[in-house]
Design an enzyme around this catalytic site. Structure first.
Site, PDB file in Angstrom:
ATOM      1  N   GLY A  55     -12.056 -59.489  28.763  1.00 61.36           N
ATOM      2  CA  GLY A  55     -11.933 -58.930  27.413  1.00 61.36           C
ATOM      3  C   GLY A  55     -13.291 -58.696  26.791  1.00 61.36           C
ATOM      4  O   GLY A  55     -13.922 -59.597  26.242  1.00 61.36           O
ATOM      5  N   SER A  77      -7.109 -56.926  34.375  1.00 60.42           N
ATOM      6  CA  SER A  77      -7.722 -58.217  34.701  1.00 60.42           C
ATOM      7  C   SER A  77      -7.091 -58.967  35.889  1.00 60.42           C
ATOM      8  O   SER A  77      -7.811 -59.357  36.816  1.00 60.42           O
ATOM      9  CB  SER A  77      -7.777 -59.057  33.421  1.00 60.42           C
ATOM     10  OG  SER A  77      -7.586 -60.388  33.641  1.00 60.42           O
ATOM     11  N   HIS A  91      -3.668 -60.976  23.850  1.00 63.40           N
ATOM     12  CA  HIS A  91      -3.195 -62.236  23.296  1.00 63.40           C
ATOM     13  C   HIS A  91      -1.678 -62.371  23.306  1.00 63.40           C
ATOM     14  O   HIS A  91      -1.133 -63.336  22.797  1.00 63.40           O
ATOM     15  CB  HIS A  91      -3.734 -62.426  21.878  1.00 63.40           C
ATOM     16  CG  HIS A  91      -5.218 -62.684  21.842  1.00 63.40           C
ATOM     17  ND1 HIS A  91      -5.954 -62.903  22.987  1.00 63.40           N
ATOM     18  CD2 HIS A  91      -6.096 -62.766  20.815  1.00 63.40           C
ATOM     19  CE1 HIS A  91      -7.227 -63.100  22.652  1.00 63.40           C
ATOM     20  NE2 HIS A  91      -7.341 -63.018  21.340  1.00 63.40           N
ATOM     21  N   ASP A 129      -9.920 -67.560  20.285  1.00 63.42           N
ATOM     22  CA  ASP A 129      -8.756 -67.402  19.405  1.00 63.42           C
ATOM     23  C   ASP A 129      -7.716 -68.507  19.579  1.00 63.42           C
ATOM     24  O   ASP A 129      -6.512 -68.251  19.578  1.00 63.42           O
ATOM     25  CB  ASP A 129      -8.131 -66.005  19.575  1.00 63.42           C
ATOM     26  CG  ASP A 129      -9.152 -64.912  19.298  1.00 63.42           C
ATOM     27  OD1 ASP A 129      -9.674 -64.859  18.179  1.00 63.42           O
ATOM     28  OD2 ASP A 129      -9.469 -64.138  20.222  1.00 63.42           O
TER      29      ASP A 129
HETATM   30  N1  SAH Z   1     -14.669 -60.280  23.517  1.00 61.01           N
HETATM   31  C1  SAH Z   1     -14.588 -59.123  22.649  1.00 61.01           C
HETATM   32  C2  SAH Z   1     -13.177 -58.850  22.131  1.00 61.01           C
HETATM   33  C3  SAH Z   1     -12.152 -58.572  23.195  1.00 61.01           C
HETATM   34  S1  SAH Z   1     -10.696 -57.808  22.542  1.00 61.01           S
HETATM   35  C4  SAH Z   1     -15.598 -59.252  21.519  1.00 61.01           C
HETATM   36  O1  SAH Z   1     -16.472 -60.114  21.559  1.00 61.01           O
HETATM   37  O2  SAH Z   1     -15.541 -58.471  20.569  1.00 61.01           O
HETATM   38  C5  SAH Z   1      -9.636 -57.891  23.924  1.00 61.01           C
HETATM   39  C6  SAH Z   1      -9.958 -56.953  25.048  1.00 61.01           C
HETATM   40  O3  SAH Z   1      -9.101 -57.273  26.142  1.00 61.01           O
HETATM   41  C7  SAH Z   1      -9.739 -55.462  24.750  1.00 61.01           C
HETATM   42  O4  SAH Z   1     -10.930 -54.762  24.921  1.00 61.01           O
HETATM   43  C8  SAH Z   1      -8.685 -55.026  25.789  1.00 61.01           C
HETATM   44  O5  SAH Z   1      -8.907 -53.728  26.319  1.00 61.01           O
HETATM   45  C9  SAH Z   1      -8.818 -56.083  26.847  1.00 61.01           C
HETATM   46  N2  SAH Z   1      -7.606 -56.275  27.654  1.00 61.01           N
HETATM   47  C10 SAH Z   1      -6.371 -56.580  27.211  1.00 61.01           C
HETATM   48  N3  SAH Z   1      -5.512 -56.714  28.239  1.00 61.01           N
HETATM   49  C11 SAH Z   1      -6.227 -56.468  29.371  1.00 61.01           C
HETATM   50  C12 SAH Z   1      -5.913 -56.436  30.777  1.00 61.01           C
HETATM   51  N4  SAH Z   1      -4.687 -56.702  31.232  1.00 61.01           N
HETATM   52  N5  SAH Z   1      -6.892 -56.131  31.645  1.00 61.01           N
HETATM   53  C13 SAH Z   1      -8.152 -55.868  31.223  1.00 61.01           C
HETATM   54  N6  SAH Z   1      -8.510 -55.892  29.914  1.00 61.01           N
HETATM   55  C14 SAH Z   1      -7.558 -56.187  28.997  1.00 61.01           C
HETATM   56 MG    MG Z   2     -11.151 -63.010  20.573  1.00 62.36          MG
END
Ligand code: SAH
Ligand code: MG
Length: 215
Positions: A46, A124, A144, A170
């Protein structure tokens, strides 16, 4: 300005969801985990626009680690249109989808962290199935929702060996402050072979002890 101060200033100015004190704590935890480890690997699940990636990249640069930053860059369910954190600036006019990859790449380039940050663009758990070697530090901050958060946990946590460090973002004890899944992952980790190292805001840092290779 030291290099660390420069990178922290850049991270603070980057769009995203990581409060300054939690970003500094993330950096501290990754630095401590990687310091003295040979060929340390940091996994970030993420990345969004690269805010947390820069904090992790700062720790990587100092310790000779590499950050594998995993994101499909199309945003989580809770980042789509209709949700509070939806950002029209991040919509690709070509297809109308959220796309944070250009912003993420720009962040890493401006930070001059391209030698120690590798972007893995994709789902992921799919990426995790093809990562073989031990992970030193794993930061979970992806989707989430219940199923996606648990899928990340089940995919990545088995790659942490003894002494491996798990950071979860979170984590809210009180349901009024945020969704349950990250808190559930944290509680589950504590019920297995992880112990808590640090807590800052909603960031929890845990270390794997014993011989557990399970989830
Ligand atoms: N760490 C970041 C915030 C991440 S927000 C910061 O510091 O601002 C969550 C991220 O998870 C998003 O960019 C979204 O695209 C990614 N995400 C959600 N589900 C995912 C998945 N199954 N595979 C890869 N990325 C995913
Ligand atoms: Mg977060």
């Amino acid at each position: 300005m030291t290099r660390r101060e420069e990178l922290f200033a850049l991270a603070r100015a980057t769009k995203g969801f990581m409060p300054d004190d939690e970003g500094a704590a993330l950096y501290d935890a990754a630095l401590a985990a990687c310091d003295g480890t040979s060929t340390p690997s940091i996994v970030e699940v993420g990345a969004w626009c690269g805010k947390s990636t820069v904090y992790l990249g700062a720790a990587a640069e100092e310790t000779g680690a590499v950050v594998l930053s995993v994101d499909h860059h199309h945003g989580s369910e809770e980042l789509q249109e209709g949700w509070a954190d939806f950002d029209t600036e991040l919509v690709d006019p070509a297809d109308g989808r959220v796309n944070t990859l250009p912003a993420w790449q720009r962040t890493i380039a401006v930070a001059a962290l391209e030698s120690c940050v590798v972007g893995l663009v994709g789902d992921s758990p799919t990426v995790a199935r093809h990562v073989r070697h031990g992970v030193t530090f794993c930061f979970i901050d992806g989707g989430h929702g219940h199923d996606v958060a648990w899928a990340d946990y089940r995919a990545w946590v088995p790659l942490l060996g003894e002494g491996g460090v798990l950071a979860i973002h979170d984590v809210f004890e009180d349901p009024r402050d945020g969704g349950r899944p990250p808190f559930e992952l944290y509680r589950h980790a504590l019920s297995t072979d992880f112990t808590e190292l640090a807590a800052t805001g909603s960031l929890r840092v845990l270390v794997r002890s014993g011989r557990g290779a399970g989830e």
